[in-house]
Design a protein around this motif. Structure first.
Motif, PDB file in Angstrom:
ATOM      1  N   ALA A 263       0.833  -1.207   0.000  1.00  0.00           N
ATOM      2  CA  ALA A 263       0.000   0.000   0.000  1.00  0.00           C
ATOM      3  C   ALA A 263       0.866   1.255   0.000  1.00  0.00           C
ATOM      4  O   ALA A 263       0.561   2.240  -0.693  1.00  0.00           O
ATOM      5  CB  ALA A 263      -0.928  -0.005   1.210  1.00  0.00           C
ATOM      6  N   ALA A 264       1.949   1.247   0.776  1.00  0.00           N
ATOM      7  CA  ALA A 264       2.845   2.405   0.822  1.00  0.00           C
ATOM      8  C   ALA A 264       3.511   2.635  -0.529  1.00  0.00           C
ATOM      9  O   ALA A 264       3.633   3.777  -0.995  1.00  0.00           O
ATOM     10  CB  ALA A 264       3.899   2.202   1.907  1.00  0.00           C
ATOM     11  N   ALA A 265       3.924   1.546  -1.178  1.00  0.00           N
ATOM     12  CA  ALA A 265       4.562   1.679  -2.485  1.00  0.00           C
ATOM     13  C   ALA A 265       3.571   2.169  -3.532  1.00  0.00           C
ATOM     14  O   ALA A 265       3.904   3.005  -4.384  1.00  0.00           O
ATOM     15  CB  ALA A 265       5.160   0.341  -2.907  1.00  0.00           C
ATOM     16  N   ALA A 266       2.345   1.652  -3.496  1.00  0.00           N
ATOM     17  CA  ALA A 266       1.330   2.082  -4.458  1.00  0.00           C
ATOM     18  C   ALA A 266       0.990   3.560  -4.282  1.00  0.00           C
ATOM     19  O   ALA A 266       0.826   4.302  -5.256  1.00  0.00           O
ATOM     20  CB  ALA A 266       0.070   1.229  -4.315  1.00  0.00           C
ATOM     21  N   GLU A 267       0.905   4.001  -3.032  1.00  0.00           N
ATOM     22  CA  GLU A 267       0.625   5.407  -2.767  1.00  0.00           C
ATOM     23  C   GLU A 267       1.754   6.291  -3.287  1.00  0.00           C
ATOM     24  O   GLU A 267       1.510   7.349  -3.870  1.00  0.00           O
ATOM     25  CB  GLU A 267       0.417   5.631  -1.273  1.00  0.00           C
ATOM     26  N   ARG A 268       2.992   5.840  -3.095  1.00  0.00           N
ATOM     27  CA  ARG A 268       4.132   6.606  -3.603  1.00  0.00           C
ATOM     28  C   ARG A 268       4.126   6.655  -5.127  1.00  0.00           C
ATOM     29  O   ARG A 268       4.462   7.685  -5.721  1.00  0.00           O
ATOM     30  CB  ARG A 268       5.440   5.992  -3.102  1.00  0.00           C
ATOM     31  N   SER A 269       3.706   5.565  -5.757  1.00  0.00           N
ATOM     32  CA  SER A 269       3.597   5.564  -7.215  1.00  0.00           C
ATOM     33  C   SER A 269       2.575   6.586  -7.687  1.00  0.00           C
ATOM     34  O   SER A 269       2.801   7.297  -8.671  1.00  0.00           O
ATOM     35  CB  SER A 269       3.198   4.150  -7.689  1.00  0.00           C
ATOM     36  N   ARG A 270       1.451   6.674  -6.982  1.00  0.00           N
ATOM     37  CA  ARG A 270       0.433   7.678  -7.346  1.00  0.00           C
ATOM     38  C   ARG A 270       0.971   9.081  -7.167  1.00  0.00           C
ATOM     39  O   ARG A 270       0.692   9.981  -7.971  1.00  0.00           O
ATOM     40  CB  ARG A 270      -0.822   7.453  -6.513  1.00  0.00           C
ATOM     41  N   GLU A 271       1.740   9.301  -6.092  1.00  0.00           N
ATOM     42  CA  GLU A 271       2.324  10.625  -5.858  1.00  0.00           C
ATOM     43  C   GLU A 271       3.280  11.007  -6.995  1.00  0.00           C
ATOM     44  O   GLU A 271       3.261  12.148  -7.475  1.00  0.00           O
ATOM     45  CB  GLU A 271       3.070  10.633  -4.526  1.00  0.00           C
ATOM     46  N   LEU A 272       4.095  10.070  -7.406  1.00  0.00           N
ATOM     47  CA  LEU A 272       5.055  10.350  -8.482  1.00  0.00           C
ATOM     48  C   LEU A 272       4.360  10.636  -9.795  1.00  0.00           C
ATOM     49  O   LEU A 272       4.798  11.481 -10.590  1.00  0.00           O
ATOM     50  CB  LEU A 272       6.025   9.173  -8.635  1.00  0.00           C
ATOM     51  N   ALA A 273       3.262   9.926 -10.047  1.00  0.00           N
ATOM     52  CA  ALA A 273       2.515  10.121 -11.293  1.00  0.00           C
ATOM     53  C   ALA A 273       1.853  11.489 -11.343  1.00  0.00           C
ATOM     54  O   ALA A 273       1.636  12.043 -12.422  1.00  0.00           O
ATOM     55  CB  ALA A 273       1.473   9.025 -11.465  1.00  0.00           C
ATOM     56  N   SER A 274       1.524  12.028 -10.172  1.00  0.00           N
ATOM     57  CA  SER A 274       0.832  13.316 -10.143  1.00  0.00           C
ATOM     58  C   SER A 274       1.801  14.486 -10.118  1.00  0.00           C
ATOM     59  O   SER A 274       1.390  15.632 -10.214  1.00  0.00           O
ATOM     60  CB  SER A 274      -0.072  13.393  -8.903  1.00  0.00           C
TER      61      SER A 274
END
Length: 274
Positions: A263-274
């Motif tokens: 979950a932490a990695a997925a959230e970080r991926s969303r942050e990077l994409a935005s």
């Protein structure tokens, strides 16, 4: 578009690589091993060591050539916004852009290429370097079925391929399989340290941990049984493995920890994409 055949699936395909580092290089080696002619590949990367017969170009030279079937975007994500717009003429001429740049969305890539580019976003992982990668692909509506098939063939040269229609799932893919090799390597470290803590020489503990994880992965890959069944096959009732699993499978132990990590990695991926 290059013609795909059964015997030589990459015969006739022309490729441009933007970047030829670890992932781009792994893909290129896989394609050459599948019969792609080196002369069909051009690379824009001033520093990479290239296989014999592969031509190095500047961006200006690449855009001046006949449009390739596929342009692989394998540059660092942070330089994509400044590099990609120069290749908009290729997108307008029909080249499909296959991107392995982490965190860069299909709409973002298409926008940099003029707004109506055919884009396939791929998330491979590092075992692609030994032909055992896991890649997940997502395409926009401008990518026709034959081009999807070509991109699948290209990524299959270095491992398994899956597709998702919902691009938002790429964040979970990035967290699971993209980062997964690091988690497995950490498991090896933990096993080795646990062996050392229980009296084994450190070098022996590491050798045993490496062999155990590598062998277990090969067994899983070659078996028709699922992971849970294979786990149960190793576990004798009230035996030593059962004692260890009672700790690892406790309510607050391994599974919830891994779930939080993904979950932490997925959230970080969303942050990077935005």
């Amino acid at each position: 578009m290059g013609c795909l055949t059964t015997d030589t699936p990459l015969a006739g395909v022309s490729l441009l690589l933007l970047g030829c580092g670890k992932m781009g290089g792994a893909l290129l080696n896989g394609w050459l091993g599948r019969g792609l002619e080196p002369s069909a590949v051009h690379v824009v990367d001033p520093l990479a060591a290239l296989p014999a017969g592969v031509t190095r170009l500047t961006a200006e030279q690449a855009v001046a050539l006949p449009p390739p079937d596929v342009c692989l975007v394998a540059i660092k994500p942070q330089v994509v916004p400044e590099v990609l717009p120069a290749y908009a003429p290729l997108a307008q001429a029909g080249t499909v852009f296959l991107s392995v740049a982490a965190g860069k969305t299909i709409d973002g890539l298409s926008g940099l290429l003029g707004g109506d580019a055919a884009v396939v976003r791929a998330m491979p992982n590092t075992p692609a370097a030994v032909g055992r990668g896991a890649s997940v692909l997502c395409a926009n509506a401008r990518v026709p079925a034959p081009t999807r098939a070509l991109c699948e063939t290209l990524m299959a040269a270095v491992g398994t391929v899956e597709w998702v229609d919902d691009e938002s799932l790429i964040d979970a893919v990035t967290a699971l399989s993209g980062g997964g090799p690091a988690y497995v390597f950490l498991l090896v470290e933990c096993l080795a340290e646990a062996g050392r803590a229980n009296g084994l020489p450190a070098d022996l503990a590491m050798r045993l941990a490496r062999s155990t994880v590598a062998g277990s992965g090969a067994l899983l890959d070659g078996s028709a049984e699922d992971a849970a069944t294979l786990r149960k096959n190793v576990t004798s009732h009230k035996g030593t493995t059962a004692a260890a699993l009672a700790v690892l499978m406790a309510e607050d132990a391994l599974q919830p920890m891994v779930t939080r990590a993904i979950a932490a990695a997925a959230e970080r991926s969303r942050e990077l994409a935005s």
